[in-house]
Scaffold this active site. Structure first.
Site, PDB file in Angstrom:
ATOM      1  CG  ASP A   1      28.634  64.080  17.413  1.00  0.00           C
ATOM      2  OD1 ASP A   1      27.726  63.306  17.769  1.00  0.00           O
ATOM      3  OD2 ASP A   1      28.431  65.129  16.774  1.00  0.00           O
TER       4      ASP A   1
ATOM      5  CE1 TYR B   1      26.313  67.843  11.709  1.00  0.00           C
ATOM      6  CE2 TYR B   1      27.770  66.204  12.665  1.00  0.00           C
ATOM      7  CZ  TYR B   1      26.832  67.200  12.819  1.00  0.00           C
ATOM      8  OH  TYR B   1      26.427  67.572  14.081  1.00  0.00           O
TER       9      TYR B   1
ATOM     10  CE  LYS C   1      24.717  65.109  16.297  1.00  0.00           C
ATOM     11  NZ  LYS C   1      26.012  64.780  15.709  1.00  0.00           N
TER      12      LYS C   1
ATOM     13  N   GLY D   1      30.016  72.757  19.832  1.00  0.00           N
ATOM     14  CA  GLY D   1      30.149  74.173  19.513  1.00  0.00           C
ATOM     15  C   GLY D   1      30.714  75.003  20.642  1.00  0.00           C
TER      16      GLY D   1
ATOM     17  CG  PHE E   1      35.822  77.435  19.642  1.00  0.00           C
ATOM     18  CD1 PHE E   1      36.433  77.790  20.835  1.00  0.00           C
ATOM     19  CD2 PHE E   1      36.386  76.424  18.889  1.00  0.00           C
ATOM     20  CE1 PHE E   1      37.594  77.156  21.262  1.00  0.00           C
ATOM     21  CE2 PHE E   1      37.548  75.779  19.296  1.00  0.00           C
ATOM     22  CZ  PHE E   1      38.151  76.148  20.495  1.00  0.00           C
ATOM     23  CG  ASN E   2      29.018  80.413  21.579  1.00  0.00           C
ATOM     24  OD1 ASN E   2      29.732  80.452  22.581  1.00  0.00           O
ATOM     25  ND2 ASN E   2      27.719  80.169  21.635  1.00  0.00           N
ATOM     26  CB  SER E   3      29.033  79.347  15.066  1.00  0.00           C
ATOM     27  OG  SER E   3      27.818  78.677  15.294  1.00  0.00           O
ATOM     28  N   GLY E   4      32.413  79.484  16.182  1.00  0.00           N
ATOM     29  CA  GLY E   4      33.738  79.971  15.807  1.00  0.00           C
ATOM     30  C   GLY E   4      34.072  81.369  16.263  1.00  0.00           C
TER      31      GLY E   4
ATOM     32  CG  LEU F   1      33.811  82.166  22.265  1.00  0.00           C
ATOM     33  CD1 LEU F   1      33.264  81.114  23.215  1.00  0.00           C
ATOM     34  CD2 LEU F   1      34.313  83.381  23.047  1.00  0.00           C
ATOM     35  CB  ALA F   2      37.916  79.713  17.266  1.00  0.00           C
TER      36      ALA F   2
END
Length: 338
Positions: free
Chosen positions: A54, A59, A85, A235, A237-240, A242-243
């Protein structure tokens, strides 16, 4: 879980891999990514079995599309799925600087919102040329909605409706130029609004159905399952946060979010499961969800994502997380080891 597993979308017959690769990081989002690094990551993804990619004009200000196309043009076209997109036209602009919109080395093209009939068709054609491919599989309307546009929301919404943006998507789909169309957004309300106006084949929903938050369960995901609007989870990881990068919704995570992540992590550690593995696998249990597309800036990160995706997770972990009130009791959970 198996990286080669596929799900056929309810409409259109497109077969979508259950895990893909989000290519915003290859546009230098937050961290610089060289041409060589981007190519090595994409080649490594292919060798590891990833077949869904994707991207978007936004980007890296067209950089991600250029890099992705260069890596995929030599591959058998029928073997991979690519989504990009519409909604922003990219115009030459010498004032573009490093750091604009979080991209470290954007190309000299400035995004301009345009969701009209002509804008959608122009964006589709431009993406084909940047990618160097004869067709795009999925076309998402990028970042439409009140959270993105604020007081301009209604103006841009009317471009999709009265201005013919949805009509352009329908024509591209009906003619076979794309196999599926939908929204690529970070908010739920706009998906419900669009579903009342237009038949969506799939929706790329970033950050709104994750191990950290499940407010989209009802009514959105329930309705998507009924209406055949397949959901791609971006996403995860919710923008990271969770990472482990401390970011949430593209900004520094507030204290209450960090505390919730710490509680999730503590329970995962009790079961010797990486928090990131649980985050990648959790959303795929919902019947409306077809795929999950974590991003990857380099080959090491890509391989780590795939390892987390393949991690065996005991059913007891999900029971413990629900018992602690950390995931919604109504949320379907993966079926893992007993």
């Amino acid at each position: 879980m198996d990286v080669t597993q596929r799900l056929t979308l309810p409409r259109g017959g497109l077969s979508l891999p259950c895990i893909g690769m989000g290519c915003a990081p290859l546009g230098g989002l937050y961290q610089p990514v060289s041409e060589a690094q981007a190519r090595a990551t994409l080649d490594g993804a292919w060798d590891a079995g990833v077949r869904f990619f994707d991207t978007a004009p936004f980007y890296g200000y067209t950089q991600s599309e250029h890099r992705l196309g260069a890596a995929l043009r030599q591959r058998p076209r029928k073997e991979f799925v690519i989504s990009t997109k519409v909604g922003r036209l990219m115009r030459p602009d010498a004032s573009v600087r490093a750091g604009d919109d979080g991209f470290c080395s954007p190309l000299p093209f400035r995004p301009h919102y345009d969701y009209t009939y002509d804008g959608v068709l122009r964006s589709h054609d431009d993406s084909l040329q940047r990618l160097g491919l004869e067709c795009i599989d999925i076309l998402f309307v990028h970042d439409i909605g009140r959270v993105t546009h604020g007081e301009m929301d209604q103006q841009y919404w009317r471009q999709l409706t009265d201005g013919g943006g949805f009509r352009a998507l329908d024509e591209l789909r009906a003619s076979g130029q794309v196999k599926a169309v939908g929204l690529g957004v970070n908010e739920c309300e706009i998906v419900l609004r669009a579903m009342a106006e237009f038949d969506l084949d799939c929706t790329l929903l970033a950050g709104r159905y994750t191990l950290l938050e499940q407010a989209s369960l009802s009514p959105l995901l329930d309705l998507c399952a009924v209406r055949g609007n397949a959901v791609v989870i971006g996403g995860p990881f919710n923008s990271g946060v969770l990472a482990g990068n401390g970011k949430f919704n593209y900004a520094d995570a507030p204290t209450e979010i960090l505390e919730r992540v710490a509680r999730l992590d503590a329970i995962c550690r009790e079961f010797k499961v990486p928090l990131q593995a649980a985050a990648l696998q959790f959303p795929l249990a919902h019947p409306a969800v077809a795929s999950c597309i974590p991003g990857g800036q380099d080959l090491a990160q890509l391989k780590q994502n795939l390892d987390w995706f393949a991690t065996m997770i005991p059913n007891a972990l999900w029971t413990a997380l629900q018992g602690a009130g950390l995931i919604d009791a109504r949320a379907p959970v993966p079926k893992g080891a007993a």
